[in-house]
Design an enzyme around this catalytic site. Structure first.
Site, PDB file in Angstrom:
ATOM      1  N   GLU A 245       0.802  -1.232   0.000  1.00  0.00           N
ATOM      2  CA  GLU A 245       0.000   0.000   0.000  1.00  0.00           C
ATOM      3  C   GLU A 245       0.833   1.280   0.000  1.00  0.00           C
ATOM      4  OE1 GLU A 245      -4.043  -1.423   2.188  1.00  0.00           O
ATOM      5  OE2 GLU A 245      -2.388  -1.004   3.544  1.00  0.00           O
TER       6      GLU A 245
HETATM    7  C1  ACM Z   1      -1.894  -5.444   4.346  1.00  0.00           C
HETATM    8  O1  ACM Z   1      -2.917  -5.942   4.826  1.00  0.00           O
HETATM    9  N1  ACM Z   1      -1.848  -4.163   4.015  1.00  0.00           N
HETATM   10  C2  ACM Z   1      -0.715  -6.265   4.123  1.00  0.00           C
END
Ligand code: ACM
Length: 662
Positions: A314
Site C-alpha cells: 500500500e
Molecule cells: C496489508 O494488509 N496491508 C498487508
C-alpha cells in the site's frame, strides 16, 4: 421442505459407533493417527525419561508438560527427568537448529499403550510437537485421568505456519505476546510475524536512532531487553520470530523523529486515523539508505531469524509524484513510474539485508518487474500474488483467506486452502505455508486474544494437517476442547467476554448481556469510525467472533432435519432465547447505556427466530408451508443474511437456511 424422518428411522440413523470409536480431540489432526481402546493411567506415579539427545530446552519443555498434567489431575508428579525407564520416554536424536529454522524437522512418532508412552523425534522441536499431542490425548473416566491409547506418526504439511501480530496500531504488551506464543505452541504454529512499525506507532527501542521510539510510540514500545526475552521465549517453544518494519509506506511514525526520511517536508505527527496515508520514505536520497543501513545493523542483533519482513504494501504515491526532486531523479535515472521506483528501493534494501545474511519477505505489492530474486512473496490481496510468485520460481506465503480482523467464522477460514488449484508439483513446493493476520485497527491488548482464538486453532490445522482433513462438524467438536486447552496455557479468549460485560453492566444485567452476546457476532473490519484514541469497549468488542451457538444451531438444524428430536428441541430453545432478547435489552437500556448497541440486532434476531420456530414446526408436523409464508421467510433471511446491525451481526442464519432448504 422435507418433513422430519419418523422416530424409528431416526434412531437407526444415530451417529455410527465406528466413527465414535475413532474420536479424539487432537488439533491439528496428525498425519496418521490410530486410536485404540484403553489408555495409560495418569497419577502421581507418572515419570519422564529422556534417551538420546538431551538439553536444557527439552528439559524445560518436559517440565512445562508435567506442570500442565499436574494442574489437570491435581496430583503432584516428579519433575526429576530420568534417562531410562519411565511412564513417558522421549527418544530424541539431535538438538536441531540452534535458532528455530524454516528447515527444522518437526516430525515425531508418539505411541501410548496402557504400559507407557513414547515420543521419538529427530529434533527437540519435533519432541515438543509430540508433547503437545500427548497433552491433547489426556482424557478422563470414572477411574480418573488417562492418556488415550494411540499410535501417531506426524509431520507438518507446511513448513511456515504463522500468525502476524500488529503491535503498532494498538500496542500489544509482552505478556500478550508471550501468551500468544504459548497458545501457538499448543496448535503447532511456528512463526510469529511481528508487525513493529506503522503510521500509528514505532514500537522498538533503537539506540542508534532513539527518536524513532521516543517520538513515534507514545511511550509504548518494546525495550531491546524485552525483544530478546520474547525471541528466547519463542525459541524455547520452537517458534521463529520474523520482524516486520514496513517500508517505504506505512511509515508516518518514523518521520515524527526523522522527517528527513520522508518524501515531503514535515513536520509529521503520529497518525491516529486508519487507512493508507501519504507519508512515504524517499527512495532517491543516499541518506535514506545510510540511515537504513545503520538501523538494520542494529536491529539484526535483536532478531536472529534468517527472514526479514520489509512490508512493501500500500505505497501511496502522492509524495513521490508531487516532489520535484524525486520526479527529476526518476527522469535522470530512467525510472519509469512509481512501481519501478519502489523496486529500486527494494533492490537497495535487499542489498543491505543480504550483507546481514537476511532473506527478505514482502507483501505481494513488491512483485513488480525486475524485482531481484530471493524475496518471499506474502499474498494478501488474493491468490494472484502467490500464483504469480511461484510461476516466477519464487517462494510464497498465503494470508488472504486468514485475515482474523475480517471476523470470518472458523468454518470459513478452515475451508480455505493454502494451495490454489492448477499449480504444478514444482510450483506447489515453492509455497512455504500460510500466515493468519491479526491487524490491530479494531483490537486492543484487552480484546486481541478473543480475535485470535480459538479461530486460529482451526487455521493452524489447515497449515499442519493433510489437505483432506476438512470435516467441519468434527473440527468444531475438537475446537471446543482445544480452545479451553489454549486458555490453560494463558490466552484469555473465552473469559474476555464475561469480564468485559461485567464492566458494561453489573449484577443480573451482566448475565443477561452475556447470554445475548452468545447469539451475536461483532462486525468485520471497518465501519466503526474509530481512531487509535477511541476506547474499544462496546458490546461488539466484548462479543465472540464465532460464538459456539452459531455452528451448534446449524448442527442442530441438520440433525433435526435428519429426524433427531432432541436436537429439534434444543434448536427451539435457541429460537425462544433469541426471540426474548429485544425485550430484555429494552428493559435494561435505562440502566446500561451500552446495551442500546444490541437493540437493532435483537430485533432482527427475533424476526429470524420467529421464522426458524415456524420452519421447525412445519418440519415436525410434516406439512408444507404456504407460498405466502415462504415469501415472508425468504424476505426475513434476505434482511438478515450477511447483514450488520450497528456494530453487530446475527447468529443462526445458517441454521434457519438449513430448515428452509427444500
Ligand atoms: C496489508 O494488509 N496491508 C498487508
Amino acid at each position: 421442505m422435507r418433513p422430519l424422518i419418523p422416530i424409528a428411522l431416526a434412531l437407526l440413523a444415530l451417529p455410527g459407533l465406528a466413527a465414535q470409536d475413532a474420536a479424539h480431540t487432537v488439533m491439528p489432526v496428525p498425519r496418521s493417527i490410530t486410536v485404540a481402546s484403553g489408555g495409560l493411567r495418569l497419577d502421581s506415579t507418572f515419570t519422564v525419561a529422556i534417551r538420546g539427545h538431551r538439553d536444557a530446552r527439552l528439559e524445560r519443555a518436559v517440565n512445562r508438560a508435567i506442570t500442565r498434567l499436574e494442574a489437570r489431575t491435581a496430583q503432584p508428579m516428579s519433575h526429576v527427568i530420568g534417562s531410562d525407564n519411565a511412564t513417558l520416554v522421549l527418544d530424541v536424536r539431535s538438538a536441531g537448529h540452534a535458532v528455530p529454522d524454516l528447515d527444522e524437522d518437526e516430525s515425531y512418532r508418539l505411541g501410548v499403550t496402557p504400559a507407557r508412552a513414547t515420543i521419538e523425534a529427530a529434533t527437540v522441536v519435533g519432541a515438543m510437537r509430540g508433547l503437545e499431542t500427548l497433552l491433547q490425548l489426556q482424557a478422563a473416566d470414572k477411574s480418573g485421568n488417562y492418556l488415550q491409547a494411540a499410535t501417531i506418526a506426524d509431520a507438518p504439511r507446511f513448513r511456515w505456519r504463522g500468525v502476524l501480530i500488529d503491535a503498532s496500531r494498538h500496542f500489544m504488551p509482552v505478556d500478550v505476546i508471550k501468551r500468544t506464543l504459548d497458545g501457538m505452541s499448543v496448535v503447532k504454529l511456528n512463526v510469529l510475524h511481528w508487525h513493529l512499525s506503522e503510521d500509528q506507532g514505532f514500537r522498538v527501542e533503537s539506540t542508534a536512532f532513539p527518536k524513532l521510539h521516543e517520538l513515534g510510540s507514545d511511550g509504548s514500545y518494546y525495550t531491546q531487553q524485552q525483544i530478546r526475552d520474547v525471541v528466547a521465549y519463542a525459541a524455547d517453544r520452537g517458534i521463529r520470530v520474523v520482524p516486520e518494519f514496513d517500508m517505504p509506506g506505512h511509515t508516518t511514525a518514523w518521520f515524527v523523529g526523522h522527517p528527513e526520511l520522508a518524501s515531503a517536508p514535515g513536520p509529521y505527527s503520529i497518525e491516529r486515523r486508519w487507512g493508507v496515508f501519504r507519508p512515504t520514505m524517499d527512495p532517491t536520497r543516499e541518506t535514506t539508505y545510510a540511515f537504513l543501513e545503520r538501523f538494520i545493523a542494529e536491529m539484526v542483533t535483536l532478531f536472529p531469524d534468517r527472514s526479514w519482513h520489509i512490508g512493501g504494501d500500500e505505497v501511496e504515491p502522492t509524495q513521490w509524484k508531487t516532489s520535484p526532486t524525486i520526479q527529476q531523479w526518476m527522469t535522470q535515472n530512467n525510472v519509469a513510474d512509481v512501481h519501478a521506483l519502489q523496486t529500486h528501493f527494494n533492490r537497495r534494501l535487499f542489498a543491505i539485508l543480504e550483507r546481514h545474511g537476511k532473506q527478505p519477505v514482502g507483501w505481494d505489492e513488491i512483485l513488480q518487474a525486475d524485482l531481484p530474486a530471493g524475496a518471499v512473496i506474502q499474498s494478501w490481496r488474493g491468490m494472484n500474488g502467490l500464483t504469480e510468485a511461484v510461476k516466477q520460481g519464487r517462494h510464497a506465503l498465503l494470508s488472504a483467506p486468514w485475515y482474523l480482523d475480517h471476523i470470518k467464522t472458523s468454518r470459513e477460514m478452515y475451508l480455505a486452502d493454502v494451495l490454489p488449484p492448477g499449480l504444478t508439483p514444482a510450483q506447489q513446493a515453492l509455497v512455504l505455508g500460510g500466515e493468519a493476520c491479526m491487524w490491530a485497527e479494531y483490537v486492543t491488548a484487552e480484546t486481541v486474544e478473543s480475535r485470535l482464538w480459538p479461530r486460529l486453532a482451526a487455521v493452524a490445522e489447515r497449515f499442519w494437517s493433510p489437505a483432506e482433513v476438512r470435516d467441519v462438524p468434527d473440527m468444531y467438536r475438537r475446537l471446543v476442547v482445544v480452545s479451553r486447552r489454549i486458555e490453560e496455557v494463558g490466552p484469555r479468549h473465552e473469559s474476555h467476554t464475561p469480564a468485559m460485560v461485567r464492566r458494561i453492566a453489573g449484577g443480573q444485567d451482566a448475565e443477561r448481556l452475556e447470554q445475548f452476546l452468545a447469539y451475536a457476532r461483532p462486525r468485520g473490519f471497518g465501519g466503526r469510525g474509530t481512531t487509535q484514541l477511541s476506547p474499544l469497549t462496546r458490546l461488539a468488542d466484548a462479543a465472540w467472533p464465532d460464538p459456539w451457538t452459531d455452528w451448534r444451531m446449524r448442527d442442530r438444524a441438520e440433525r433435526a432435519v435428519a429426524g433427531d428430536t432432541a436436537a429439534a428441541r434444543l434448536l427451539r430453545e435457541d429460537f425462544t432465547r433469541m426471540a426474548g432478547f429485544r425485550q430484555i435489552l429494552l428493559e435494561m437500556e435505562p440502566r446500561v447505556p451500552l446495551a442500546r448497541d444490541g437493540i437493532l440486532l435483537a430485533t432482527a434476531s427475533g424476526r429470524l427466530a420467529g421464522v426458524g420456530t415456524e420452519a421447525l414446526q412445519y418440519r415436525i408436523r410434516g406439512t408444507l408451508p404456504t407460498a405466502a409464508w415462504r415469501l415472508r421467510a425468504d424476505s426475513v433471511i434476505a434482511a438478515t443474511d450477511g447483514k450488520t446491525f450497528g456494530l453487530l451481526r446475527p447468529v443462526g442464519v445458517e441454521a434457519v437456511k438449513v430448515l428452509l432448504a427444500r
